[in-house]
Motif scaffolding. Structure first.
Motif, PDB file in Angstrom:
ATOM      1  N   CYS A  13       0.858  -1.197   0.000  1.00 28.92           N
ATOM      2  CA  CYS A  13       0.000   0.000   0.000  1.00 28.92           C
ATOM      3  C   CYS A  13       0.886   1.235   0.000  1.00 28.92           C
ATOM      4  O   CYS A  13       1.723   1.410   0.889  1.00 28.92           O
ATOM      5  N   CYS A  15       0.049   4.193   0.629  1.00 25.46           N
ATOM      6  CA  CYS A  15      -0.398   5.207   1.582  1.00 25.46           C
ATOM      7  C   CYS A  15      -0.004   4.890   3.020  1.00 25.46           C
ATOM      8  O   CYS A  15       0.166   5.800   3.835  1.00 25.46           O
ATOM      9  N   CYS A  16       0.121   3.591   3.366  1.00 30.63           N
ATOM     10  CA  CYS A  16       0.485   3.235   4.736  1.00 30.63           C
ATOM     11  C   CYS A  16       1.582   2.175   4.812  1.00 30.63           C
ATOM     12  O   CYS A  16       1.990   1.772   5.907  1.00 30.63           O
ATOM     13  N   HIS A  17       2.057   1.693   3.637  1.00 31.01           N
ATOM     14  CA  HIS A  17       3.146   0.702   3.548  1.00 31.01           C
ATOM     15  C   HIS A  17       2.777  -0.643   4.168  1.00 31.01           C
ATOM     16  O   HIS A  17       3.657  -1.386   4.611  1.00 31.01           O
ATOM     17  N   HIS A  67      -8.373   0.019   4.171  1.00 31.79           N
ATOM     18  CA  HIS A  67      -8.473   1.070   5.188  1.00 31.79           C
ATOM     19  C   HIS A  67      -8.150   2.438   4.593  1.00 31.79           C
ATOM     20  O   HIS A  67      -8.865   3.425   4.836  1.00 31.79           O
ATOM     21  N   CYS A  68      -7.102   2.512   3.793  1.00 30.89           N
ATOM     22  CA  CYS A  68      -6.728   3.793   3.178  1.00 30.89           C
ATOM     23  C   CYS A  68      -7.741   4.216   2.122  1.00 30.89           C
ATOM     24  O   CYS A  68      -7.955   5.414   1.900  1.00 30.89           O
ATOM     25  N   ARG A  71     -10.443   6.100   3.891  1.00 35.91           N
ATOM     26  CA  ARG A  71     -10.001   7.436   4.319  1.00 35.91           C
ATOM     27  C   ARG A  71      -9.900   8.389   3.137  1.00 35.91           C
ATOM     28  O   ARG A  71     -10.275   9.564   3.243  1.00 35.91           O
TER      29      ARG A  71
END
Length: 385
Positions: A13, A15-17, A67-68, A71
């Motif tokens: 990901c 956005c959050c790795h 999850h990202c 958001r």
């Protein structure tokens, strides 16, 4: 967050790795009937361009986790909501300015100032005197004239009548005190005069080091910065002395306070407070903000201490906490049954009274509860479901 190693067999990901099995940033997806490209949504919402890398790791590293995605979707929708609200606000503002110019700015400001003075009269200590004749006289004299332009002579006469009547009431109360047989020990009228606002029995005053005072209601713990606000709260909420009808400052009509904004929209073309996202109308502007926080933003800051459920308002939390309470305050007068909610008690009493108000339209069988009627229709008349 730093990356220690890359696993080609797992997606990354951007956005959050996080590693796992995720969605492509450049692939179009459909959600709630609309197309979403997550890389474009990130660029539009945050002005950040997430670019793919060349080579074999291009596909596995150009991903975004669930999850990202949520958001990013919330941020994108919030940005759209702000843009829509701003466009509608500027449109309403420009139309309101045009209407004010058409009506004449001086006339509108003068009438709004007159309405403010009338509101102060509603909360003045004059209404505390127990003289029905005086209250009726004061209302007649303070009633607006059929014409908006009232002569100075009529205004002066109205003020003189109110002052004269107030003086007579004070003299009458002083005479009544002296005639009660207390003799020389009878207190002066000034000593027995009712205090303005609320007393120390209903409010608690707190002074801070910076000189700021706050006033706390001892009955419901509401805090106010001004004493007159505390007084108005106590009279309206706890003494139930809220004025039923409020005057319109553009016409002679009087409407309830919660209907005033709708009257202004229907009679004078001034829009009522409205949600820019869904168009719902409200009586007061603060209700728009509360609606947007709770309904559109999903804000729930009131948490239950027993089950960790969250609620948007304190009243909903209080109603929920009844589930955890063992007390049953609503007791039946016919039997020993007790209930947690008043509505359940009312339904129970209807059973004692044999109040069968829910009637089947097919066979005319009557029931006490609507749920019983629905169950009857489902079992006996399935074709109607």
């Amino acid at each position: 967050m730093s990356i220690t190693s890359l696993s080609p067999e797992k997606d990354l990901c951007r956005c959050c790795h996080a590693e796992g099995s995720f969605d492509d940033l450049a692939q179009p997806y459909f959600h709630d009937g609309r197309e979403e490209v997550y890389s474009d949504m990130i660029k539009d919402s945050f002005n950040i361009e997430v670019s793919p890398v060349p080579g074999q790791l291009c596909v596995v590293t150009y991903k975004i986790c669930k999850h990202c995605i949520q958001r990013v979707r919330d941020a994108f929708l919030f940005r759209k909501q702000v843009q829509t609200c701003e466009e509608k606000f500027m449109d309403l503002y420009n139309r309101s300015i045009s209407q004010l110019k058409g009506l004449g700015l001086k006339t509108v400001v003068k009438e709004e100032l007159s309405e403010t003075i009338d509101m102060k009269d509603d909360y003045s200590p004059i209404h505390d005197y127990e003289d029905e004749d005086y209250d009726m006289k004061y209302e007649i004299e303070a009633e607006p004239s059929p014409t908006i332009r009232e002569s100075k002579k009529t205004k002066a006469k109205s003020k003189t009548t109110v002052k004269t009547k107030t003086k007579k009431v004070k003299e009458g109360k002083t005479r009544k005190i002296k005639e009660e047989g207390r003799g020389e020990d009878a207190p002066e009228a000034s000593e027995t005069k009712k205090p303005k606002g609320v007393t120390s029995e209903q409010t608690h005053t707190t002074a801070y080091e910076d000189g700021i005072k706050v006033y706390t209601c001892k009955l419901c713990s509401r805090v106010y910065k001004r004493k007159d606000s505390m007084t108005q709260h106590y009279k309206h909420v706890h003494l139930k002395q809220r004025p039923k009808l409020r005057s319109c400052y553009l016409c002679l009509e009087k409407v309830p306070g919660h209907m005033r904004s709708f009257h202004m929209e229907e009679a004078h073309g001034r829009p009522a407070p409205r949600c820019g996202a869904c168009g719902k109308k409200f009586a007061y502007p603060f209700q728009v903000l509360q609606h947007q926080k709770n309904f559109h933003m999903g804000e729930k800051k009131f948490a239950c201490a027993n089950c960790n459920l969250t609620f948007s308002t304190k009243s909903k939390l209080t109603r929920h906490e009844t589930v955890h309470s063992p007390s049953r305050p609503f007791k039946c007068a016919f039997c020993d049954a007790a209930f947690k909610w008043k509505k359940n008690l009312q339904t129970h009493i209807m059973m004692h009274l044999d109040d069968r108000r829910h009637v089947c339209t097919v066979c005319e069988v009557a029931f006490v509860q609507q749920s019983s009627l629905k169950w009857h229709i489902k079992k006996q008349h399935p074709d109607m479901v």
